[in-house]
Design an enzyme around this catalytic site. Structure first.
Site, PDB file in Angstrom:
ATOM      1  N   ASP A  98       1.724  -1.573   0.256  1.00 30.00           N
ATOM      2  CA  ASP A  98       0.223   0.581  -0.079  1.00 30.00           C
ATOM      3  C   ASP A  98       0.903   0.978   0.308  1.00 30.00           C
ATOM      4  OD1 ASP A  98      -1.882  -1.657   0.535  1.00 30.00           O
ATOM      5  OD2 ASP A  98      -2.696  -1.309   2.254  1.00 30.00           O
ATOM      6  N   HIS A 161       4.889  -7.371  -0.750  1.00 29.22           N
ATOM      7  CA  HIS A 161       4.903  -8.439  -1.020  1.00 29.22           C
ATOM      8  C   HIS A 161       5.440  -8.985  -2.395  1.00 29.22           C
ATOM      9  CE1 HIS A 161       1.683  -9.441   1.865  1.00 29.22           C
ATOM     10  NE2 HIS A 161       1.524  -8.448   1.917  1.00 29.22           N
ATOM     11  N   SER A 262       7.803   3.706   5.751  1.00 31.14           N
ATOM     12  CA  SER A 262       8.816   4.006   4.930  1.00 31.14           C
ATOM     13  C   SER A 262       8.488   4.498   3.187  1.00 31.14           C
ATOM     14  CB  SER A 262       9.575   3.295   5.383  1.00 31.14           C
ATOM     15  OG  SER A 262      11.625   4.425   4.437  1.00 31.14           O
TER      16      SER A 262
END
Length: 295
Positions: A98, A161, A262
């Site tokens: 995200d 991922h 981050s």
């Protein structure tokens, strides 16, 4: 106007934000936060999360757990199964996390393979990756390809991922500073990503195409975990910086996580370019189309 809105407006003031998040003892503050966030006490957890919510919108409706033992436990939360469907098209490389899309575009053909952290603030991949044989070979491969900057905010899901079925072959850990990596700092500090703590993940897609992902740590978040490397990569790490791997991941499979939030930099060679609609400022979810192979 309530206190939460006032605090959020204060945080958006560029000068104040830069002073509060950079002109401070960054390393000491980051070590303290790493310790403090792990305190398992209901009062500490509740007060910490209340302060956190005062500065941002924290939506936990997708979280796998309904309660958390500590602030850190919430930072690294997993999501409910199925809430991040992964684009199944074989030509698509999905977003590993995200994020808000930052600087993105074409990697330069120059010797340093120049890219940008923000408008008017270029940096060469040679500074980001170092001068080793593996780094030089990767830079040669990536010239003329594509790059995209993915910024995770503090309230986002912080795990990342595999954007496609791939093999992770090598990790190079670079110790460094803990500058904030928000747009305010990126417009003021030259070559910021090259100064901060980071890990270069050298991977190959199933057909042998190289892929480079670089998670970059920041103030309060100078720690990352990779499933293929069973150690925390942070300022306290004293092991080797060259870490050979042989880990295979299916598309969408979890590769690791930040201890807060981050940035992840993604680089691909020519023939793979940004997916339609991917541009600076767009919010993207893990699993959505990020890059596409062009025939």
């Amino acid at each position: 106007m309530n206190i939460s809105r006032q605090l959020q407006r204060l945080a958006l003031n560029e000068d104040i934000n830069f002073l509060l998040t950079n002109r401070v003892p960054r390393a000491a503050l980051t070590r303290f936060m790493g310790w403090f966030s792990r305190i398992r006490h209901p009062w500490v957890r509740d007060v910490s999360m209340a302060v956190w919510r005062a500065f941002t919108v924290l939506d936990l409706s997708e979280a796998k757990k309904t309660s958390f033992d500590s602030l850190h436990d919430c930072f690294v939360r997993e999501l409910k199964p199925g809430v991040r469907p992964v684009d199944p098209r074989p030509e698509v490389l999905s977003s590993p996390c995200d994020a808000i899309v930052g600087a993105c575009g074409r990697i330069g053909d120059d010797p340093g393979a120049q890219v940008f952290q923000a408008k008017g603030f270029p940096y060469p991949l040679a500074d980001l990756l170092g001068q080793g044989v593996r780094a030089k070979a990767m830079i040669d491969t990536l010239r003329g390809g594509s790059y995209v900057t993915l910024r995770l905010t503090s309230s986002m899901y912080h795990r990342f991922h595999a954007p496609a079925a791939l093999s992770l072959e090598h990790v190079t850990y670079h110790c460094g500073d803990t500058w904030n990596v928000n747009p305010i700092a990126l417009k003021r500090i030259e070559r910021l990503f090259c100064k901060n703590e980071r890990a270069a993940l050298h991977a190959r897609l199933e057909d042998g195409t190289p892929l480079l992902m670089v998670p970059v740590a920041a103030i309060l978040v100078a720690s990352m975990r990779l499933k293929a490397v069973d150690v925390a990569l942070n300022a306290q790490y004293r092991g080797p910086h060259q870490l050979p791997c042989a880990a295979r991941y299916d598309k969408g499979e979890e590769m690791g996580w930040f201890e807060h939030g981050s940035t992840i930099l993604v680089f691909t060679p020519p023939g793979i370019s940004l997916s339609d609609g991917v541009d600076t400022g767009r919010r993207i979810r893990m699993g959505e189309a990020l890059l596409v192979r062009r025939s």
